[in-house]
Every structure is written in structure tokens, then in C-alpha cells.
Scaffold this active site. Structure first.
Site, PDB file in Angstrom:
ATOM      1  CD  GLU A 182     -60.770 -33.458  31.206  1.00 41.16           C
ATOM      2  OE1 GLU A 182     -61.859 -33.359  30.618  1.00 41.16           O
ATOM      3  OE2 GLU A 182     -59.670 -33.180  30.661  1.00 41.16           O
TER       4      GLU A 182
ATOM      5  CG  HIS B 245     -72.942 -38.190  32.978  1.00 40.98           C
ATOM      6  ND1 HIS B 245     -72.975 -37.133  33.873  1.00 40.98           N
ATOM      7  CD2 HIS B 245     -73.808 -37.871  31.985  1.00 40.98           C
ATOM      8  CE1 HIS B 245     -73.819 -36.209  33.434  1.00 40.98           C
ATOM      9  NE2 HIS B 245     -74.345 -36.632  32.286  1.00 40.98           N
TER      10      HIS B 245
END
Length: 504
Positions: A252, A303
């Protein structure tokens, strides 16, 4: 040492980025002292394992020919990146501070500076550059002019042979967006099927891909969940550099850092990257650098709430919206329905010097009446009850906007005048004129309720002391989304009751 650098270096080796040359100053000193107290690995072997070509220079302080030779060797290797490991003595020339952490992050001081000058036999004054150094640097002007002339000649040859491709290339490096690109953004009505906004996002990416030749990006090993693949393109891989889907793997921070580099390169590329919203915790440093460095990255974060369900509180972001709203120059958006997702992408593409984070849902939601691209770009706007001064204002974002709308319909049946405001982006709303903000949230109306599946932090700016927030100020739980919304009281009934309370 830093693990985050290993993420991007691993990808560079995997992609075979032969134009990348990194010089590693191996002076064996850190702020705490000599690196042997915490760092004893073989860096050269690690980089070889990552797929890099490795060159070593034993004396980086005085052996200039070895440095030139190493750089020449690195340039000759075109199928993999090169690490040049340069051994140096930190504070070289300082009689008392060389090879110590004392010189790592602090000036030598007047006395030690004088001692160093004497030790090196440096006879020039402060800020005085010797003439021979000037001459060497000025020679680059002639060399640069020759290189530029050759570049222009190559461009002319390319343009004559490939006029279509050259026109696209010219458009990209101009920094201008293609004409009328935004006309491709779709609009939606209540009759359209309710979708999760991550699904709307997938549509936007695939609609925009042929319109924006510079659009490039991908996900941190979550493409099937983030829905971020551009279906008409393949994967960017070693030897397949014309493709536009980037497979970042579980990296990430590296993903965000690479996206920053793409945005700041000046080539006209528009990078986007994606993961679950909760995993911004792993890449927050890179996202902050986006905002600090004016890098127009589009962060596609799916999400976005407890609505993701059974993955539980470790995966459910509750404080993240407030956190990114607090970050200077980060455009934090949480769209409700297809029209607002279209608007969010329009904002993200247009803002080439500010990053945009788009928080997207896993669960479906309707396309409510009066939601629009234009309204989204203003940050907040009225979607119901804008004709007269209301008794109460209900403000919602994302998947909870429909709860505000449903509660408003119930209150209207009871004879109340109700305004529903969609607020997909507080940042953009704050940039509007005072007149516009007053038209949406009139100061005379103090009965206000906000609803968002996140913390109440930050909402009282719009609610005042008498308003109420329907949300969650604790961590979530593992259960299906409808069960969680009932458990934590994020329901239409809760909004309805809160509205009645603030009007009492």
C-alpha cells in the site's frame, strides 16, 4: 533500513525498470550512532534478490573515476534497475566529528568548520565556488542545448511517421485534458438499478479510460474487490509497458509513493490507486505527501464503513473520514449513488495539483432524485426541500443519504418542512461563497441532523450545539451490514427521532 522503501524496490525489480539508478550512501551512521547497533544485513545481496543489478564503489569520498565508471555501467544495464552502493565517510575531512552521528543532523559549528577547512587545505571563503567548478557546471549548458536540439529532431521524425501517436503524446505533456472528456461521464435516475458505489466507480474508470489516454493505475492486491481494472487494457509488466493496469501487490505505501511519482513526473499521466479504505493506515504517509507535494493522485478507497459487514472491526473504518477531512489539501469525497460518483471522478481528474480520496461502499444504494454531478462539485447541495425555509435540515453522505431522505419523507407527511442536504465533500463546500453556503445551510435554521456511518468528529461545525449526529463513535463488529446498522442505531428511524428531538 526502512521497510517501506523495500516495497517500491521490489516492484522496480519485478517490472525491470532499467532506467532507474539509485545511489546508496553507505556511511554506516544513523542518528543513534553506528548502524551496527541495529542494522547488519547485506544490502547488496538483498537488492540482488529483488532483481536489481548491483555495483559497489569502495571510496565515495575521493574516487571520482570509480563513481563515473559505476554510473556508466548502470546506464548500460537496461533490463533491470541498478543500485550503486557507495561507501563513504560521513563528515569527511572533519578532524573530530568524521565517522560519527554528531555530524549526521547538525552543523559542524564554527570551530570544527575552521578545523575542517585547515585539514582539507580549503582556501576558499564561505559560499565561494571555485572557477573550475563553475566551468564544469557551465559546460552542461552547451551539452543540454545539443541534447534538446536532438530531442526536437527526434520528435519531428516521430511526428512525421506516427502523427496520431504524436498528437496524443503532445496532448499529454501539455498538461491539458482532452477536449470534452467530461461529456463521457454518465448520469443516473431513480429507475436505474441501485448499485454499490464501488460498482459505479468501476463503470467510471472504464468509461474514462479511452477518453483519458493518461489514466493509469491499479490496486494493492484487491482489484476484484475494489473493481479497478480497466477491462480494455492488460497488465503493466516487464516488457509490456504500453499497458495501463498496475498490479501493485500487497504494497500500500509503495503504491501511494509510486502514484505520487507518476503524478509529479510532468508527463500528463493521471494516476489512481486503490485498496480497502481501512488500509489507508498503511499508506497514510504517501497520501500526506500527495497533499503536501501537490500530486493529483486519485485514491479509490472501497469498503468505506461498517457496511462492509463480516470482516469486522479490524476492517471497518469509522474514524477515517474525519482523519482525511482534517488533512490539508486532501479532497475527501464520499459520494451517494451514481451521479455523485461521476461528480467525484470529475473532481479528481480536474484537480491535477490536489489529491482526491473517494470513499466507496460495498453495499448498494439508490440514485436519489436531484443528486447531480454539478451539486457534487460544490461539496454540498440541497436535494429536497430547497423552496422555503425548513423546520429542520437533514445532512447525509454516501450510503446514509437515503436514510436522511427516507426520514424526510416521513416528516413531510407529518406536515414538517424538511430540507435534505447531500454533503459528499466538506472540503469543496468550504470553498464555496458565503452566499452559496447560506443558501444550503441557512444560519437561521439550527435544527439539524447529520447521518454518516462514521464518527461524529467534525460534524458539529455544521450541527452546532443543538444538532445531533447519527453515526458510530466506537469500533464496529462482525455481522451482516443490516444487522450492524441496527445494532449501532444508524437507521431511518434513528434519523427521524433525532430530527424530532432537535425540533422540540
Amino acid at each position: 533500513m526502512e521497510g517501506v522503501s523495500n516495497e517500491v524496490c521490489s516492484l522496480a525489480g519485478h517490472w525491470g525498470l532499467g532506467k532507474l539508478i539509485a545511489l546508496y550512501d553507505d556511511n554506516k551512521i544513523s542518528i543513534d550512532g553506528h548502524t551496527e547497533i541495529s542494522f547488519t544485513e547485506d544490502v547488496a545481496k538483498r537488492y540482488e534478490a529483488l532483481g536489481w543489478h548491483v555495483v559497489t564503489v569502495a571510496d565515495g569520498n575521493t574516487d571520482y573515476d570509480a563513481l563515473r565508471k559505476a554510473i556508466a555501467e548502470a546506464k548500460s544495464v537496461t533490463d533491470k534497475p541498478t543500485l550503486i552502493k557507495v561507501s563513504t565517510l560521513i563528515g569527511y575531512g572533519s578532524p573530530n566529528k568524521a565517522d560519527s552521528h554528531d555530524v549526521h543532523g547538525a552543523p559542524l559549528g564554527a570551530e570544527e568548520t575552521s578545523a575542517t577547512r585547515a585539514n582539507l587545505k580549503w582556501e576558499h571563503g564561505e559560499f565561494e565556488v571555485p572557477q573550475d567548478v563553475y566551468d564544469i557546471f557551465r559546460s552542461s549548458i552547451t551539452r543540454g542545448a545539443e541534447d534538446e536540439a536532438q530531442w526536437k529532431a527526434d520528435c519531428e521524425t516521430y511526428a512525421a511517421k506516427y502523427p496520431t501517436e504524436y498528437a496524443e503524446f503532445s496532448q499529454l505533456i501539455s498538461g491539458e485534458l482532452p477536449a470534452d472528456w467530461e461529456k463521457s461521464l454518465p448520469t443516473f435516475t431513480m429507475e436505474d438499478k441501485p448499485l454499490a458505489t464501488r460498482q459505479n466507480s468501476q463503470s467510471m474508470l472504464n468509461i474514462l479510460a479511452p477518453e483519458l489516454p493518461g489514466l493509469i493505475g491499479g490496486s494493492a492486491d484487491l482489484a476484484p474487490s475494489n473493481l479497478t481494472l480497466m477491462k480494455m487494457f492488460g497488465d503493466f509488466q516487464k516488457g509490456q509497458y504500453a499497458e495501463r493496469n498496475l498490479r501493485f501487490g500487497v504494497r500500500e505505501h509503495g503504491m501511494g509513493a509510486i502514484s505520487n511519482g507518476i503524478a509529479l513526473h510532468g508527463s500528463g499521466l493521471i494516476p489512481y490507486c486503490a485498496t480497502f479504505y481501512i488500509f489507508t493506515d498503511y499508506m497514510r504517509g504517501a497520501m500526506r505527501v500527495s497533499a503536501l507535494s501537490e500530486a493529483g493522485v486519485i485514491y479509490v478507497m472501497t469498503h468505506d464503513s461498517i457496511g462492509l459487514g463480516e470482516d469486522g472491526p479490524t476492517h471497518q473504518p469509522v474514524e477515517h473520514l474525519a482523519s482525511f477531512r482534517a488533512m490539508p489539501d486532501m479532497i475527501m469525497m464520499r459520494p451517494a449513488g451514481g451521479n455523485e460518483v461521476s461528480g467525484a471522478y470529475k473532481v479528481g481528474v480536474l484537480n491535477r495539483k490536489r489529491p482526491t480520496t473517494i470513499a466507496l461502499s460495498r453495499q448498494g444504494m439508490p440514485n436519489l432524485p436531484n443528486t447531480s454531478i454539478e451539486g457534487t462539485m460544490k461539496g454540498a447541495y440541497t436535494i429536497m426541500g430547497g423552496e422555503e425555509t425548513p423546520d429542520v435540515i437533514l445532512i447525509g453522505t454516501g450510503s446514509e443519504l437515503e436514510l436522511a431522505y427516507g426520514a424526510a419523507e416521513e416528516l413531510v407527511k407529518e406536515g414538517k418542512k424538511v430540507r435534505v442536504v447531500s454533503m459528499p465533500c466538506m472540503d469543496l463546500f468550504e470553498e464555496q461563497s458565503e452566499e452559496y453556503k447560506e443558501s444550503v445551510l441557512p444560519k437561521s435554521v439550527t435544527a439539524r441532523v447529520s447521518v454518516e456511518a462514521g464518527t461524529s468528529f467534525g460534524w458539529h461545525k455544521y450541527l452546532g450545539f443543538g444538532g445531533k449526529h447519527v453515526g458510530i463513535d466506537s469500533f464496529g463488529a462482525s455481522a451482516p451490514a443490516p444487522t450492524l446498522y441496527e445494532k449501532f442505531g444508524i437507521t431511518q428511524a434513528a434519523v427521524l427521532q433525532a430530527a424530532k428531538d432537535v425540533m422540540a
